[in-house]
Design a protein around this motif. Sequence first.
Motif, PDB file in Angstrom:
ATOM      1  N   LYS A 240       3.843  33.796 -28.662  1.00  0.00           N
ATOM      2  CA  LYS A 240       4.084  32.723 -27.683  1.00  0.00           C
ATOM      3  C   LYS A 240       4.928  33.251 -26.524  1.00  0.00           C
ATOM      4  N   HIS A 241       4.656  32.700 -25.340  1.00  0.00           N
ATOM      5  CA  HIS A 241       5.488  32.997 -24.181  1.00  0.00           C
ATOM      6  C   HIS A 241       6.802  32.233 -24.338  1.00  0.00           C
ATOM      7  N   TRP A 242       7.874  32.670 -23.600  1.00  0.00           N
ATOM      8  CA  TRP A 242       9.134  31.933 -23.701  1.00  0.00           C
ATOM      9  C   TRP A 242       8.981  30.512 -23.166  1.00  0.00           C
ATOM     10  N   SER A 243       9.876  29.616 -23.624  1.00  0.00           N
ATOM     11  CA  SER A 243       9.768  28.209 -23.235  1.00  0.00           C
ATOM     12  C   SER A 243      10.396  27.997 -21.845  1.00  0.00           C
ATOM     13  N   HIS A 244      10.045  26.868 -21.224  1.00  0.00           N
ATOM     14  CA  HIS A 244      10.519  26.559 -19.868  1.00  0.00           C
ATOM     15  C   HIS A 244      11.342  25.273 -19.849  1.00  0.00           C
ATOM     16  N   LYS A 245      12.267  25.192 -18.865  1.00  0.00           N
ATOM     17  CA  LYS A 245      13.082  23.981 -18.668  1.00  0.00           C
ATOM     18  C   LYS A 245      12.865  23.476 -17.257  1.00  0.00           C
ATOM     19  N   LYS A 246      13.443  22.282 -16.979  1.00  0.00           N
ATOM     20  CA  LYS A 246      13.400  21.767 -15.599  1.00  0.00           C
ATOM     21  C   LYS A 246      14.829  21.765 -15.042  1.00  0.00           C
ATOM     22  N   TYR A 247      14.967  21.921 -13.697  1.00  0.00           N
ATOM     23  CA  TYR A 247      16.274  21.813 -13.053  1.00  0.00           C
ATOM     24  C   TYR A 247      16.637  20.352 -12.860  1.00  0.00           C
ATOM     25  N   ASN A 248      17.926  20.037 -12.987  1.00  0.00           N
ATOM     26  CA  ASN A 248      18.430  18.725 -12.559  1.00  0.00           C
ATOM     27  C   ASN A 248      18.480  18.725 -11.036  1.00  0.00           C
ATOM     28  N   SER A 249      18.607  17.538 -10.463  1.00  0.00           N
ATOM     29  CA  SER A 249      18.665  17.429  -9.005  1.00  0.00           C
ATOM     30  C   SER A 249      19.846  18.238  -8.451  1.00  0.00           C
ATOM     31  N   GLY A 250      19.594  19.094  -7.490  1.00  0.00           N
ATOM     32  CA  GLY A 250      20.642  19.884  -6.830  1.00  0.00           C
ATOM     33  C   GLY A 250      21.065  21.136  -7.585  1.00  0.00           C
ATOM     34  N   GLU A 251      20.659  21.254  -8.812  1.00  0.00           N
ATOM     35  CA  GLU A 251      21.118  22.382  -9.644  1.00  0.00           C
ATOM     36  C   GLU A 251      20.603  23.730  -9.100  1.00  0.00           C
ATOM     37  N   ALA A 252      19.320  23.783  -8.766  1.00  0.00           N
ATOM     38  CA  ALA A 252      18.735  25.043  -8.274  1.00  0.00           C
ATOM     39  C   ALA A 252      19.425  25.477  -6.981  1.00  0.00           C
TER      40      ALA A 252
END
Length: 136
Positions: free
Chosen positions: A111-123
């Motif tokens: 399996k490829h590594w898992s992904h997350k989402k950024y919170n607003s403004g975090e990136a």
Amino acid sequence: MECIFCKIIKKEIQSQIVYEDDKVFAFLDIQPVNPGHTLVVPKKHSVNIFDIDEEELCEVYKAAKKLAPVIMKAVNAQGMNVSSNNGKVSGQGVMHMHVHMIPRFEGDGHKHWSHKKYNSGEAENIVKKMKELLKK
Ligand code: AMP
Ligand code: ZN
């Protein structure tokens, strides 16, 4: 206790040697993810990406580039993961810099590594910090 990869490089410990030059040593991983899994290491001991000399790092990746099609052909692979773990938390177990060259096959089940989402403004905040650090 001396580093296990330094001992492999000095041939005090046996390995399946794939390639060797003045700066670089490559050998089969003893517990392969897939057959042909090769480790490319600098002959001069460094721990990881954080302390390796730029020149040594270039030599390691030059060898990786040379070996990639050779490994692929030898085991009839369709793709390859080229990566290194840096620091214990990342999964680095052997503290001598190494690049994993892992041949991949259709349906090999990895399996490829898992992904997350950024919170607003975090990136934006992270990039701002990175840019400040790059100025130093
Ligand atoms: P890492 O977890 O990124 O530090 O990877 C270290 C790798 O070194 C693992 O995949 C091990 O299977 C491999 N390894 C450990 N000892 C030996 C050995 N004596 N010969 C070949 N590979 C080894
Ligand atoms: Zn070492």
